[in-house]
Design a protein around this motif. Sequence first.
Motif, PDB file in Angstrom:
ATOM      1  N   ASN A  36       6.813  -4.887   9.496  1.00 52.96           N
ATOM      2  CA  ASN A  36       8.071  -5.606   9.168  1.00 52.96           C
ATOM      3  C   ASN A  36       8.034  -6.274   7.635  1.00 52.96           C
ATOM      4  OD1 ASN A  36       9.123  -5.141  11.581  1.00 52.96           O
ATOM      5  ND2 ASN A  36       8.747  -7.020  12.445  1.00 52.96           N
ATOM      6  N   GLY A  37       9.016  -6.024   6.868  1.00 48.12           N
ATOM      7  CA  GLY A  37       9.083  -6.311   5.593  1.00 48.12           C
ATOM      8  C   GLY A  37       8.187  -5.624   4.591  1.00 48.12           C
ATOM      9  N   ALA A  38       7.773  -4.189   5.040  1.00 47.07           N
ATOM     10  CA  ALA A  38       7.023  -3.606   4.134  1.00 47.07           C
ATOM     11  C   ALA A  38       7.854  -2.730   3.221  1.00 47.07           C
ATOM     12  CB  ALA A  38       6.166  -2.501   4.988  1.00 47.07           C
ATOM     13  N   GLY A  39       8.928  -2.645   3.256  1.00 48.11           N
ATOM     14  CA  GLY A  39       9.920  -1.883   2.302  1.00 48.11           C
ATOM     15  C   GLY A  39      10.361  -0.672   2.733  1.00 48.11           C
ATOM     16  N   LYS A  40      10.113  -0.192   4.367  1.00 50.94           N
ATOM     17  CA  LYS A  40      10.576   1.065   4.630  1.00 50.94           C
ATOM     18  C   LYS A  40      12.237   1.303   4.534  1.00 50.94           C
ATOM     19  CE  LYS A  40       9.074   0.426   8.884  1.00 50.94           C
ATOM     20  NZ  LYS A  40       8.782  -0.876   8.555  1.00 50.94           N
ATOM     21  N   SER A  41      12.981   0.100   4.982  1.00 58.88           N
ATOM     22  CA  SER A  41      14.353   0.360   5.279  1.00 58.88           C
ATOM     23  C   SER A  41      14.974   0.369   3.977  1.00 58.88           C
ATOM     24  CB  SER A  41      14.821  -0.955   6.060  1.00 58.88           C
ATOM     25  OG  SER A  41      14.371  -0.804   7.396  1.00 58.88           O
ATOM     26  N   THR A  42      14.582  -0.359   2.912  1.00 67.20           N
ATOM     27  CA  THR A  42      14.955  -0.252   1.542  1.00 67.20           C
ATOM     28  C   THR A  42      14.729   0.819   1.149  1.00 67.20           C
ATOM     29  OG1 THR A  42      14.686  -2.717   1.321  1.00 67.20           O
ATOM     30  CG2 THR A  42      14.835  -1.461  -0.479  1.00 67.20           C
ATOM     31  N   THR A  43      13.693   1.599   1.186  1.00 57.29           N
ATOM     32  CA  THR A  43      13.253   2.880   0.538  1.00 57.29           C
ATOM     33  C   THR A  43      14.321   3.862   1.106  1.00 57.29           C
ATOM     34  OG1 THR A  43      10.898   2.320   0.081  1.00 57.29           O
ATOM     35  CG2 THR A  43      11.680   4.598   0.318  1.00 57.29           C
ATOM     36  N   MET A  44      14.596   3.902   2.295  1.00 58.04           N
ATOM     37  CA  MET A  44      15.351   4.881   2.984  1.00 58.04           C
ATOM     38  C   MET A  44      16.977   4.666   2.446  1.00 58.04           C
ATOM     39  SD  MET A  44      13.577   4.620   6.941  1.00 58.04           S
ATOM     40  CE  MET A  44      14.209   6.432   7.624  1.00 58.04           C
ATOM     41  N   ARG A  45      17.192   3.482   2.388  1.00 57.81           N
ATOM     42  CA  ARG A  45      18.597   3.137   1.910  1.00 57.81           C
ATOM     43  C   ARG A  45      18.649   3.800   0.399  1.00 57.81           C
ATOM     44  NH1 ARG A  45      22.016  -0.653   3.979  1.00 57.81           N
ATOM     45  NH2 ARG A  45      22.562  -1.159   1.906  1.00 57.81           N
ATOM     46  N   MET A  46      17.667   3.689  -0.480  1.00 57.39           N
ATOM     47  CA  MET A  46      17.722   4.153  -1.723  1.00 57.39           C
ATOM     48  C   MET A  46      17.828   5.721  -1.743  1.00 57.39           C
ATOM     49  SD  MET A  46      15.385   1.817  -4.288  1.00 57.39           S
ATOM     50  CE  MET A  46      13.883   1.701  -3.228  1.00 57.39           C
ATOM     51  N   LEU A  47      17.054   6.431  -0.761  1.00 57.01           N
ATOM     52  CA  LEU A  47      17.195   7.613  -0.569  1.00 57.01           C
ATOM     53  C   LEU A  47      18.647   8.149  -0.148  1.00 57.01           C
ATOM     54  CD1 LEU A  47      13.922   8.522   1.307  1.00 57.01           C
ATOM     55  CD2 LEU A  47      14.207   8.882  -1.050  1.00 57.01           C
ATOM     56  N   CYS A  48      19.188   7.533   0.604  1.00 55.01           N
ATOM     57  CA  CYS A  48      20.618   7.728   1.048  1.00 55.01           C
ATOM     58  C   CYS A  48      21.796   7.362   0.063  1.00 55.01           C
ATOM     59  CB  CYS A  48      20.686   7.072   2.633  1.00 55.01           C
ATOM     60  SG  CYS A  48      19.653   7.817   3.859  1.00 55.01           S
ATOM     61  N   GLY A  49      21.513   6.766  -1.171  1.00 55.89           N
ATOM     62  CA  GLY A  49      22.372   6.286  -1.894  1.00 55.89           C
ATOM     63  C   GLY A  49      22.989   5.051  -1.570  1.00 55.89           C
ATOM     64  N   VAL A 181      12.340  16.091   8.470  1.00 54.27           N
ATOM     65  CA  VAL A 181      12.770  14.982   9.017  1.00 54.27           C
ATOM     66  C   VAL A 181      11.805  13.767   8.433  1.00 54.27           C
ATOM     67  CG1 VAL A 181      12.343  13.889  11.338  1.00 54.27           C
ATOM     68  CG2 VAL A 181      13.194  16.236  11.267  1.00 54.27           C
ATOM     69  N   LEU A 182      12.532  12.738   8.202  1.00 52.49           N
ATOM     70  CA  LEU A 182      12.038  11.736   7.692  1.00 52.49           C
ATOM     71  C   LEU A 182      12.036  10.629   8.535  1.00 52.49           C
ATOM     72  CD1 LEU A 182       9.964  10.060   5.501  1.00 52.49           C
ATOM     73  CD2 LEU A 182      12.467   9.131   4.314  1.00 52.49           C
ATOM     74  N   LEU A 183      11.182  10.173   9.374  1.00 48.09           N
ATOM     75  CA  LEU A 183      11.430   9.422  10.570  1.00 48.09           C
ATOM     76  C   LEU A 183      10.181   7.795  10.593  1.00 48.09           C
ATOM     77  CD1 LEU A 183      11.920   9.042  13.735  1.00 48.09           C
ATOM     78  CD2 LEU A 183       9.777  10.177  14.125  1.00 48.09           C
ATOM     79  N   SER A 184      11.250   6.928  10.592  1.00 50.05           N
ATOM     80  CA  SER A 184      10.500   5.634  10.752  1.00 50.05           C
ATOM     81  C   SER A 184      10.606   4.948  12.113  1.00 50.05           C
ATOM     82  CB  SER A 184      11.156   4.844   9.793  1.00 50.05           C
ATOM     83  OG  SER A 184      10.571   3.396   9.836  1.00 50.05           O
ATOM     84  N   SER A 185       9.315   4.465  12.633  1.00 52.89           N
ATOM     85  CA  SER A 185       9.515   3.912  13.835  1.00 52.89           C
ATOM     86  C   SER A 185       8.223   2.864  14.057  1.00 52.89           C
ATOM     87  CB  SER A 185       9.486   5.001  14.951  1.00 52.89           C
ATOM     88  OG  SER A 185       9.551   4.445  16.179  1.00 52.89           O
ATOM     89  N   HIS A 186       8.614   1.860  14.920  1.00 49.62           N
ATOM     90  CA  HIS A 186       7.471   1.022  15.070  1.00 49.62           C
ATOM     91  C   HIS A 186       6.482   1.691  16.665  1.00 49.62           C
ATOM     92  CE1 HIS A 186       9.595  -2.043  12.680  1.00 49.62           C
ATOM     93  NE2 HIS A 186       8.144  -2.319  12.491  1.00 49.62           N
ATOM     94  N   LEU A 187       7.069   2.491  17.303  1.00 47.09           N
ATOM     95  CA  LEU A 187       6.533   3.382  18.522  1.00 47.09           C
ATOM     96  C   LEU A 187       5.435   4.249  17.798  1.00 47.09           C
ATOM     97  CD1 LEU A 187       9.528   3.841  20.484  1.00 47.09           C
ATOM     98  CD2 LEU A 187       8.229   1.783  20.577  1.00 47.09           C
ATOM     99  N   GLY A 202       2.838  -0.746   2.663  1.00 45.02           N
ATOM    100  CA  GLY A 202       2.698  -2.115   2.891  1.00 45.02           C
ATOM    101  C   GLY A 202       2.946  -2.980   1.592  1.00 45.02           C
ATOM    102  N   GLN A 203       3.906  -4.095   1.919  1.00 48.26           N
ATOM    103  CA  GLN A 203       4.120  -4.797   0.675  1.00 48.26           C
ATOM    104  C   GLN A 203       4.793  -3.954  -0.466  1.00 48.26           C
ATOM    105  OE1 GLN A 203       1.211  -7.662  -0.486  1.00 48.26           O
ATOM    106  NE2 GLN A 203       1.461  -8.799   1.522  1.00 48.26           N
ATOM    107  N   GLY A 204       5.596  -3.048  -0.113  1.00 44.86           N
ATOM    108  CA  GLY A 204       6.266  -2.110  -0.990  1.00 44.86           C
ATOM    109  C   GLY A 204       5.497  -1.152  -1.763  1.00 44.86           C
ATOM    110  N   ARG A 205       4.128  -1.183  -1.325  1.00 47.85           N
ATOM    111  CA  ARG A 205       3.186   0.075  -2.014  1.00 47.85           C
ATOM    112  C   ARG A 205       2.872   1.019  -1.066  1.00 47.85           C
ATOM    113  NH1 ARG A 205       2.405  -1.499  -7.327  1.00 47.85           N
ATOM    114  NH2 ARG A 205       0.630   0.624  -7.321  1.00 47.85           N
ATOM    115  N   ILE A 206       2.838   2.196  -1.567  1.00 46.84           N
ATOM    116  CA  ILE A 206       2.026   3.248  -0.403  1.00 46.84           C
ATOM    117  C   ILE A 206       0.507   2.896  -0.201  1.00 46.84           C
ATOM    118  CG2 ILE A 206       1.466   5.755  -0.499  1.00 46.84           C
ATOM    119  CD1 ILE A 206       4.465   5.265  -0.245  1.00 46.84           C
ATOM    120  N   LEU A 207       0.380   3.064   0.779  1.00 48.85           N
ATOM    121  CA  LEU A 207      -1.126   2.631   1.117  1.00 48.85           C
ATOM    122  C   LEU A 207      -1.883   3.902   1.542  1.00 48.85           C
ATOM    123  CD1 LEU A 207      -0.689  -0.687   3.556  1.00 48.85           C
ATOM    124  CD2 LEU A 207      -1.145  -0.394   1.060  1.00 48.85           C
TER     125      LEU A 207
END
Length: 298
Positions: A36-49, A181-187, A202-207
């Motif tokens: 949580n808070g890693a930047g996933k959702s923000t990245t996906m929102r940027m991809l989708c405009g 398919v770009l898929l984000s999930s906690h499962l 993690g923390q906004g950077r690719i690990l």
Amino acid sequence: MITAENLTKKYGAKAVVDDVSFTALPGRITGFLGPNGAGKSTTMRMLCGLAAPTSGSSTVLGVPFHALDNPGRDVGMLLDASAQHPGRTGRETLAISAHLMGLPASRADELLEVVGLTTREGASRVRGYSLGMRQRLGIASALLGDPDVLILDEPSNGLDPAGIRWMRELLTSFAARGGTVLLSSHLLLEIEAVADDLVIIGQGRILAQGSAADLLATKGTQVESLDNAELGRALTTAGFEVTTTPTGLTTSATVEEVGRLALAAAIAVTDLRPSANAGLEELFFSMTAQHGREDVSA
């Protein structure tokens, strides 16, 4: 195909996404993971405009998202299953989207069937839907335009085991037909079951990023013998790392190297195999242990 190049998003002085680059390829499912808070959702929102990057760029099907003539026909998105008008019926929700895409209203009925919502459920207002039903409706919206790309954030959230299995089959068949398919999930187990490639943030950077097979591969060998102690000494003397397990040894040596050393030492080997792959959960926590959310109680 989805391409992110040096995507950065700052709010004030804080970078929530920091120089993120990756590619999601056609015919493959890319798992996009992070705490949580890693930047996933923000990245996906940027991809989708839906969010403008501070710097960097992204393309979907070779062009920026905003350059797509009819985005819903090219890209199916599910970023928030709760973002649906509660006063509309499920069918109305789909029919309005179909109209905006230039599709016949009958497409709404087709997709209700595809995602397993009955005619009665489709005629019910969204405010009465369970979380799982909202997820199915969101997936129907994503598939409505018969897109080539799916960008999905937590699509299995709220689904029962049968629904999760259905989701898995839907995504694998979509990719098998050449879709991206770009898929984000906690499962994590579900990601492990379907993902061809992984991107861990993690923390906004690719690990870490790469094929799931490569990232989960564990180098080395597992071996059991009639004299594990002596075989361990032989491996250590030869310069290999050795760890004792409840049943035998794991070592940095290859299967062939272990076999040759055991033969030279006249030690009977009862089991010899490459080390089993690491699980995604193990990889995820080893990568993100230092990149989770800060303890807000501190």
